[in-house]
Design a protein around this motif. Sequence first.
Motif, PDB file in Angstrom:
ATOM      1  N   GLY A 277     -14.503  74.055  11.173  1.00 26.72           N
ATOM      2  CA  GLY A 277     -13.652  73.592  12.259  1.00 26.72           C
ATOM      3  C   GLY A 277     -12.987  74.806  12.885  1.00 26.72           C
ATOM      4  N   ILE A 278     -12.874  74.814  14.186  1.00 26.05           N
ATOM      5  CA  ILE A 278     -12.287  75.946  14.902  1.00 26.05           C
ATOM      6  C   ILE A 278     -10.930  75.534  15.481  1.00 26.05           C
TER       7      ILE A 278
ATOM      8  N   SER B 107     -10.679  70.898   8.369  1.00 26.79           N
ATOM      9  CA  SER B 107     -11.816  71.339   7.562  1.00 26.79           C
ATOM     10  C   SER B 107     -11.360  71.899   6.220  1.00 26.79           C
ATOM     11  N   THR B 108     -10.259  72.631   6.211  1.00 24.52           N
ATOM     12  CA  THR B 108      -9.724  73.176   4.957  1.00 24.52           C
ATOM     13  C   THR B 108      -9.283  72.065   4.018  1.00 24.52           C
ATOM     14  N   ASP B 109      -8.607  71.077   4.568  1.00 27.18           N
ATOM     15  CA  ASP B 109      -8.164  69.940   3.753  1.00 27.18           C
ATOM     16  C   ASP B 109      -9.360  69.191   3.166  1.00 27.18           C
ATOM     17  N   PHE B 110     -10.406  69.002   3.967  1.00 23.56           N
ATOM     18  CA  PHE B 110     -11.587  68.272   3.507  1.00 23.56           C
ATOM     19  C   PHE B 110     -12.286  69.030   2.378  1.00 23.56           C
TER      20      PHE B 110
ATOM     21  N   ILE C 119     -20.993  70.207   7.841  1.00 22.62           N
ATOM     22  CA  ILE C 119     -20.082  69.263   8.473  1.00 22.62           C
ATOM     23  C   ILE C 119     -19.300  70.011   9.544  1.00 22.62           C
ATOM     24  N   LEU C 120     -19.427  69.564  10.782  1.00 21.52           N
ATOM     25  CA  LEU C 120     -18.775  70.213  11.917  1.00 21.52           C
ATOM     26  C   LEU C 120     -17.686  69.308  12.467  1.00 21.52           C
ATOM     27  N   ILE C 121     -16.473  69.858  12.574  1.00 26.33           N
ATOM     28  CA  ILE C 121     -15.324  69.099  13.067  1.00 26.33           C
ATOM     29  C   ILE C 121     -14.872  69.718  14.379  1.00 26.33           C
ATOM     30  N   SER C 122     -14.986  68.942  15.448  1.00 23.12           N
ATOM     31  CA  SER C 122     -14.648  69.458  16.777  1.00 23.12           C
ATOM     32  C   SER C 122     -14.237  68.305  17.661  1.00 23.12           C
ATOM     33  N   ASP C 123     -13.033  68.357  18.172  1.00 19.83           N
ATOM     34  CA  ASP C 123     -12.567  67.284  19.051  1.00 19.83           C
ATOM     35  C   ASP C 123     -13.415  67.210  20.315  1.00 19.83           C
TER      36      ASP C 123
ATOM     37  N   GLN D 154     -32.178  75.387  12.556  1.00 21.34           N
ATOM     38  CA  GLN D 154     -33.283  76.309  12.288  1.00 21.34           C
ATOM     39  C   GLN D 154     -33.701  76.252  10.823  1.00 21.34           C
ATOM     40  N   ASN D 155     -32.734  75.979   9.946  1.00 16.90           N
ATOM     41  CA  ASN D 155     -32.993  75.918   8.506  1.00 16.90           C
ATOM     42  C   ASN D 155     -33.202  74.490   8.007  1.00 16.90           C
ATOM     43  N   LYS D 156     -33.313  73.546   8.948  1.00 14.23           N
ATOM     44  CA  LYS D 156     -33.519  72.133   8.628  1.00 14.23           C
ATOM     45  C   LYS D 156     -32.398  71.558   7.766  1.00 14.23           C
ATOM     46  N   THR D 157     -31.194  72.080   7.984  1.00  9.92           N
ATOM     47  CA  THR D 157     -30.006  71.569   7.290  1.00  9.92           C
ATOM     48  C   THR D 157     -29.453  70.382   8.073  1.00  9.92           C
ATOM     49  N   ARG D 158     -29.151  69.308   7.370  1.00 11.97           N
ATOM     50  CA  ARG D 158     -28.605  68.136   8.047  1.00 11.97           C
ATOM     51  C   ARG D 158     -27.158  68.379   8.463  1.00 11.97           C
ATOM     52  N   ILE D 159     -26.770  67.733   9.555  1.00 12.91           N
ATOM     53  CA  ILE D 159     -25.446  67.950  10.143  1.00 12.91           C
ATOM     54  C   ILE D 159     -24.693  66.645  10.294  1.00 12.91           C
ATOM     55  N   ILE D 160     -23.464  66.657   9.807  1.00  9.91           N
ATOM     56  CA  ILE D 160     -22.517  65.571  10.064  1.00  9.91           C
ATOM     57  C   ILE D 160     -21.506  66.104  11.063  1.00  9.91           C
ATOM     58  N   SER D 161     -21.298  65.399  12.148  1.00 15.03           N
ATOM     59  CA  SER D 161     -20.277  65.825  13.100  1.00 15.03           C
ATOM     60  C   SER D 161     -19.137  64.814  13.136  1.00 15.03           C
ATOM     61  N   ILE D 162     -17.936  65.351  13.221  1.00 11.19           N
ATOM     62  CA  ILE D 162     -16.736  64.540  13.426  1.00 11.19           C
ATOM     63  C   ILE D 162     -16.187  64.987  14.764  1.00 11.19           C
TER      64      ILE D 162
END
Length: 208
Positions: free
Chosen positions: A64-65, A72-75, A109-113, A129-137
Amino acid sequence: INKLDQEDILEKNISLGDDVATTNTKIANQYIDVIKLTLELNPVYVFEEVIEAIIAAERIVVLGIGNSAIVSTDFVNKLARVGMNAFTNLDTHLQFSMISNLGKNDLLILISDSGETREIIEAAKLAKQNKTRIISITKFTKNKLHAYSDFILKTASFDINLRLDATTSRITQFTIIDMIFINILKTDFSKYKEIITNSDNAVRVLKY
């Protein structure tokens, strides 16, 4: 979010003429409304798929940015406390180094409003690129991050006329990660309770 929902929250906007009691009540009601909307935006099956993916992942990186970094830190702290290999870091370069080493059995896991932040989108591209699955919030309205995501948990976000601040944005993000975490605990409560107890006992030694 329908027009009625938006108008209901708009009516609770704080004005300079409000006294302390009215201001406090409006803030509380606004948060309650945002939490309810967050629940409405996300079907149960999406949570079930996300929970299954997190439990199955070998490694988890959460990014999270800005304001989302707090979430993200809490999670990560929550996930690590129950024995999961979860990582985050405020140093974006180090984060990208970790993401570059993720594989198909890992999870990002990507957290971005906004779902438009450059670092978040570049992280998503790298993971793909690495075929890693992504969860977005991220916010419920269409954004760039949606296109890269395997799972999308939608946050309540509003047009600029409503002027909901960053604190309200974090409320909806925190709501989602707490829903995920509590439901993870419930999948094997005895196991996770033992891990948490062992963790607490280890930390307790440092207090004396």
